[in-house]
Write a protein that holds these residues in place. Structure first.
Motif, PDB file in Angstrom:
ATOM      1  N   ARG A 260       6.302-113.432 -20.297  1.00  0.00           N
ATOM      2  CA  ARG A 260       5.268-112.462 -19.951  1.00  0.00           C
ATOM      3  C   ARG A 260       5.407-111.994 -18.511  1.00  0.00           C
ATOM      4  N   SER A 261       5.807-112.894 -17.635  1.00  0.00           N
ATOM      5  CA  SER A 261       5.849-112.558 -16.211  1.00  0.00           C
ATOM      6  C   SER A 261       6.896-111.492 -15.899  1.00  0.00           C
ATOM      7  N   VAL A 262       7.999-111.466 -16.648  1.00  0.00           N
ATOM      8  CA  VAL A 262       9.051-110.490 -16.349  1.00  0.00           C
ATOM      9  C   VAL A 262       8.628-109.072 -16.701  1.00  0.00           C
ATOM     10  N   THR A 263       7.565-108.936 -17.480  1.00  0.00           N
ATOM     11  CA  THR A 263       7.094-107.600 -17.852  1.00  0.00           C
ATOM     12  C   THR A 263       6.098-107.038 -16.841  1.00  0.00           C
ATOM     13  N   LEU A 264       5.672-107.866 -15.889  1.00  0.00           N
ATOM     14  CA  LEU A 264       4.680-107.437 -14.907  1.00  0.00           C
ATOM     15  C   LEU A 264       5.333-107.114 -13.571  1.00  0.00           C
ATOM     16  N   VAL A 329       4.495-120.972 -12.488  1.00  0.00           N
ATOM     17  CA  VAL A 329       5.725-120.497 -13.130  1.00  0.00           C
ATOM     18  C   VAL A 329       5.602-119.018 -13.480  1.00  0.00           C
ATOM     19  N   GLY A 330       4.471-118.632 -14.061  1.00  0.00           N
ATOM     20  CA  GLY A 330       4.266-117.231 -14.398  1.00  0.00           C
ATOM     21  C   GLY A 330       4.202-116.335 -13.187  1.00  0.00           C
ATOM     22  N   GLY A 331       3.757-116.883 -12.051  1.00  0.00           N
ATOM     23  CA  GLY A 331       3.672-116.108 -10.825  1.00  0.00           C
ATOM     24  C   GLY A 331       4.964-116.014 -10.056  1.00  0.00           C
ATOM     25  N   GLY A 332       6.031-116.635 -10.582  1.00  0.00           N
ATOM     26  CA  GLY A 332       7.333-116.549  -9.921  1.00  0.00           C
ATOM     27  C   GLY A 332       7.582-117.605  -8.872  1.00  0.00           C
ATOM     28  N   GLY A 333       6.798-118.689  -8.888  1.00  0.00           N
ATOM     29  CA  GLY A 333       7.006-119.752  -7.921  1.00  0.00           C
ATOM     30  C   GLY A 333       8.232-120.591  -8.242  1.00  0.00           C
TER      31      GLY A 333
END
Length: 366
Positions: A260-264, A329-333
């Motif tokens: 999901r994170s790569v789509t934001l 993880v979703g925030g790119g940390g």
């Protein structure tokens, strides 16, 4: 009969050269361990003792907002490279290990370590083992590239593995753990036996170096020698089943968060993760009036081991820790996922011990 004149001398010369080269390789493995121990000690001191300590002793509003700042800094650092570097650390080690032509991008190593410092130093609830593995693998790879003439084609990943083993040995203060982790994880069903001795030497050297700087105090002291019976064995089986099921759920949620994170947009991703992390920090204070949702989780586990904690409180704490890890993880940390799983397993053990009315609070968590 049938021997070529001078063949024994030639064999002896080859054996002497092989022995000399083997000694040089083992010395380089030891040097990899020493360098990795120094790097990991510096990383751990800066992240935990300087940055994270200040966050944990700051006012509540600072604790709630700083993790988002750390994610923003990590995202900015990873985007310094072109193309932007990924947040993966131990996954990168495994990828390079299995790719015959794979090599660690050493340009990205300092950037990723700095991103990990920003993520974890601001309170991100991930582990230090991922960056430690990656840093050790980078140290070993850099050393081997400079001295590539000493290694055969079959040994092209030798110091990569030795460095990864050294990283785990240092951060966990456990040389055997580092050795087994670095050799077994890439294979999953076997060990990289050819690399056993260099990795063992590297792990031992790294542990001694790290311990000389950071001391030998265990991360989680466990005392006592409690007897156990069939009820305890049954409880252990329940822990295993629950931990296995929850680990599969954890993996599924982490994968969904990554996808999901790569789509934001990076800024939107950081903003969403920051709001979630702030919520976990506030909920953790409401639960215990302590920053239990921040950091790698050792303090949270010590809090949970108190016999007076209720089952509901332990489950709530475990849920907050999982939500926080997924948000980071979703925030790119950048950070490790092994320690979050260890903490969750220990909390499962603590909860099952409460259900079984176990007198000791350390047997089932272990």
């Amino acid at each position: 009969r049938g021997r070529t004149p001078g063949r024994p001398r030639l064999d002896r010369d080859r054996l002497a050269a092989l022995t000399r080269r083997s000694r040089e390789v083992l010395l380089l493995a030891g040097l990899t361990g020493v360098l990795t121990g120094l790097v990991v000690a510096g990383f751990e001191k800066l992240t935990a003792e300087v940055l994270l300590h200040r966050v944990l002793t700051a006012p509540l509003w600072v604790q709630a907002t700083v993790p988002a700042v750390g994610l923003l800094a990590a995202t900015g650092l990873l985007h310094l490279l072109r193309p932007p570097a990924t947040a993966s650390t131990s996954d990168e080690y495994i990828r390079v290990f299995h790719d015959p032509a794979g090599r660690l991008d050493l340009r990205a190593a300092p950037v990723k370590v700095a991103a990990a410092v920003a993520t974890l130093g601001s309170g991100g609830p991930l582990g230090y083992e991922g960056p430690a593995i990656y840093a050790g693998a980078a140290v070993g790879s850099a050393l081997q590239r400079r001295l590539r003439g000493l290694f055969t084609v079959e040994e092209s990943k030798l110091l990569l593995v030795a460095g990864a083993a050294a990283g785990v040995a240092a951060i966990f203060k456990a040389p055997v753990t580092g050795l087994v982790f670095a050799l077994e994880v890439p294979y999953q069903e076997d060990l990289a036996r050819r690399m056993l001795l260099p990795a063992a030497i590297s792990s031992a050297a790294s542990y001694v170096t790290f311990a000389a700087i950071a001391g030998t105090e265990p991360i989680l002291p466990v005392a006592g020698d409690p007897p156990f019976d069939l009820v305890d064995l049954g409880g252990a089986a329940v822990i295993g089943l629950l931990a296995g099921a929850l680990a599969r759920l954890f993996i599924a949620v982490i994968r969904a968060a990554k996808a999901r994170s790569v789509t934001l947009h990076p800024l939107l991703r950081v903003a969403v993760a920051g709001v979630v992390l702030a919520g976990t920090v506030l909920a953790g204070h409401a639960l215990a009036e302590e920053p239990l949702a921040l950091g790698p989780g050792y303090d949270a586990l010590r809090w949970a081991l108190d016999p007076d904690r209720t089952l509901l409180a332990i489950v709530a704490l475990g849920t907050l820790r999982v939500v926080g890890a997924v948000a980071v993880v979703g925030g790119g940390g950048t950070g490790g996922l092994f320690i979050p799983l260890v903490i969750q397993g220990a909390l499962v053990g603590r909860a099952v011990g409460d259900l079984f009315d176990l007198e000791t609070t350390t047997l089932f968590p272990v």
